[in-house]
Structure formats: C-alpha cells, structure tokens
Scaffold this active site. Structure first.
Site, PDB file in Angstrom:
ATOM      1  N   HIS A 134       0.849  -1.187   0.000  1.00  0.00           N
ATOM      2  CA  HIS A 134       0.000   0.000   0.000  1.00  0.00           C
ATOM      3  C   HIS A 134       0.892   1.247   0.000  1.00  0.00           C
ATOM      4  CE1 HIS A 134      -2.801   3.094   1.421  1.00  0.00           C
ATOM      5  NE2 HIS A 134      -3.762   2.320   0.959  1.00  0.00           N
ATOM      6  N   GLU A 136       0.743   4.053   1.429  1.00  0.00           N
ATOM      7  CA  GLU A 136       1.011   4.625   2.746  1.00  0.00           C
ATOM      8  C   GLU A 136       2.073   3.825   3.490  1.00  0.00           C
ATOM      9  OE1 GLU A 136      -1.076   5.180   7.062  1.00  0.00           O
ATOM     10  OE2 GLU A 136      -2.400   5.349   5.313  1.00  0.00           O
TER      11      GLU A 136
END
Length: 334
Positions: A134, A136
């Site tokens: 991901h 993030e």
C-alpha cells in the site's frame, strides 16, 4: 416506468459521516490550487487519492499523473506528492533536481511518520501494522533505514517475528486499517512483547474510525450494504468487511451506479449506504437517484459522529482564489 405509487418500497440507511475526510479534501485542493496558480500541467506522483472520478476530474483540469519523478520533465512546473505519503527519498530526489514540489501527505499520515521516527530515536525497532504494497505503508517504511522497521500484516506474522531485542520495540499502524482487526494484531504483539511501546497517540485516523462506527450502526438487518469507493482503496475495502461482520447480509464495494448489484436488492428491503474517505458525495447522490428511479425510497440517516476537522494547505497556495465550481469539485459535490 410505473408511477411512484406502483414502485416497490425500499429503505436506504445513509451513514454519516461518510465520504471525503479532511486529508483527502486538502490533497485535492492542493492540486486544484496549484493548477490555478501555476497553470497546466501540474504533475502528480501516483494517484492523489484512490478514486477514479477524482483522478479523471483533475486530469481534465490539466493534472498529469506519473508513476515516478523520472517521468516528470524539467519544465519548471510543480509536482504534487499524494495524500498517502512518500518515502524520504522522493522529496530528496525532487530537491536534487531543483523541482518545485508540493507535499499533499495527509497530516495524520505525517503524524505516523513522526511516531515511527521517534521510536527509532529512542532506540526501538519499529513494527508497522499494515498492508504490504500500500502506498502509505511504502511511504512510512521509507522514513526509516533498512533494518529499522518490520511490516506486520497478520497475527501469524506476530508469531513468526523474532526481534533482536524484545525490550526495544515500538509499533505504529497504517491509518486506514480495520479497527477491530488491528486491535487483535496489537493484542497479540503485546502478549508476546509486553515491553513494546505504543505510539504517543492513536495511529488509525479519526475518519477511518468514524466511518467504521457508522457502518457498524447501520449494518444490522441490512439486506445489502453498499460502500462507494475504489477497489484499491484500503479504507473502503475495510468498510465492506466491517459491514458484513456487523450484520449486513451482503456487502458490495462499488465505484458508481454502473456497479450496483440489482439482484441483491429485494423489494421492501433495506439497503445501507456509505462511502470511503476518498469517494466524492456526487457518486453517492447518483446512486440514491438511481434507487429513487426504481423504488419508492425512504431514507434513514444513521449518524454516529460529527466531523469538523480541516487541514490547511501550504502557505504558498493559500492566497490563490478558487471559483464556486472549483470549490464544489474539492468538496466532492461536482
């Protein structure tokens, strides 16, 4: 089309809060303001937020989305970093090329970066609870040196992890995780490593928590729970999981009207409706309108929190004016 009296009845439970959070609003606003101030093109590294409608809308305004800084020409135009955050190497590379860059990282993601770096400063190895790959997670791990952080995705990872020093550990989490899933992983970590240090404040962001709580309240007895969001949106996918666990017979993640599973909508039934933190309200409105065209709809509002948070853009953009149409797009209503 039969008249409204002949339409089958349907109850729609609308979750509130839903849709754009303050971090998403800020990130979109930064791109729009940059286009107003500097003109097109404005380059955006990766999707500014995980929503196709938003990305296409910004592209139509003149934003150019790129995978990496290598794809940005040296033409003096600004480049924006997405709301998910970036590794330290990315702004360093931009600075080395003397690029004008604007960091749209959500302040709550930046807070997690600081929490992770504080753990390291205090001599701890960082355990990051999150999903591999991901953006993030990539950005958070990229704040630290190799060997300073370990990704933990499941309780099996907890069991398999062997630290160099069990007394020198600290954890942080991705901001968009399921609160319930994360609590189980953290409990397992704390049971194995009782000396592990928590971050100074909760890592999962307020918007993720609020949307999940609203979904839990609306889900019991729902025949179908619709979450408006992108298939690569972590917080949206978690909302579907939360809905099904909380009592909805079935959950569905949809990007818009075209994805609605009509065979799962029984006449006289109950449909619950929410939207991920990067999904604009205009998509929710379109879905409600489509239901009204087929059913006699009664809308019930399920409100569990009121959000008043807002995050200012960087000082260099604050004096740039926006039109009413710009503001409607930034708010997700156009």
């Amino acid at each position: 089309m039969p008249n409204s009296q002949a339409k089958p009845k349907l109850t729609i439970r609308m979750c509130e809060p839903r849709g754009f959070c303050a971090g998403v609003d800020r990130a979109i606003q930064i791109v729009v303001l940059a286009l107003k101030k500097h003109g097109a093109p404005v380059y955006v590294r990766h999707e500014i937020v995980h929503n196709r409608y938003v990305v296409e809308g910004l592209r139509n305004m003149g934003a150019v989305f790129v995978k990496e800084l290598d794809d940005v020409p040296d033409d003096g135009q600004p480049v924006v970093f997405s709301a998910h955050g970036v590794p330290k190497s990315v702004p360093a590379a931009a600075a080395a090329r003397e690029m004008l860059y604007l960091d749209a990282t959500c302040p709550l993601v930046s807070k997690v970066h600081k929490q992770a770096m504080l753990h390291v400063k205090r001599g701890r190895h960082v355990l990051l609870v999150g999903h591999k790959g991901h953006p993030e997670v990539i950005g958070t791990m990229g704040q630290l040196l190799p060997g300073e952080v370990t990704l933990i995705e499941t309780e099996d990872d907890v069991a398999a992890f062997v630290p160099a020093d069990p007394a020198a550990l600290g954890f942080v989490t991705q901001t968009t995780l399921s609160v319930d899933d994360t609590s189980g992983i953290i409990a397992a970590l704390q049971a194995r490593f009782p000396d592990m240090q928590a971050p100074s404040s909760e890592s999962i962001c307020y918007a993720t928590t609020n949307r999940q709580e609203a979904v839990k309240a609306a889900a019991p007895g729902a025949d179908l729970f619709i979450v408006v969001g992108a298939p690569n949106s972590s917080n949206s996918k978690r909302l579907v999981e939360v809905a099904e666990r909380a009592g909805a017979m079935q959950g569905a993640l949809v990007e818009g009207v075209a994805d609605l599973p009509w065979d799962c909508v029984p006449p006289g039934g109950v449909v619950a409706l929410s939207a991920g933190a990067s999904a604009p309200e205009i998509l929710v409105d379109a879905i409600v309108d489509e239901f009204r065209s087929r059913f006699e709809v009664t809308v019930e509002l399920v409100r569990t929190a009121e959000e008043t948070e807002s995050f200012p853009v960087m000082r260099s953009l604050r004096e740039t004016p926006l039109t009413a149409a710009d503001m409607a797009f930034v708010s997700g209503r156009n």
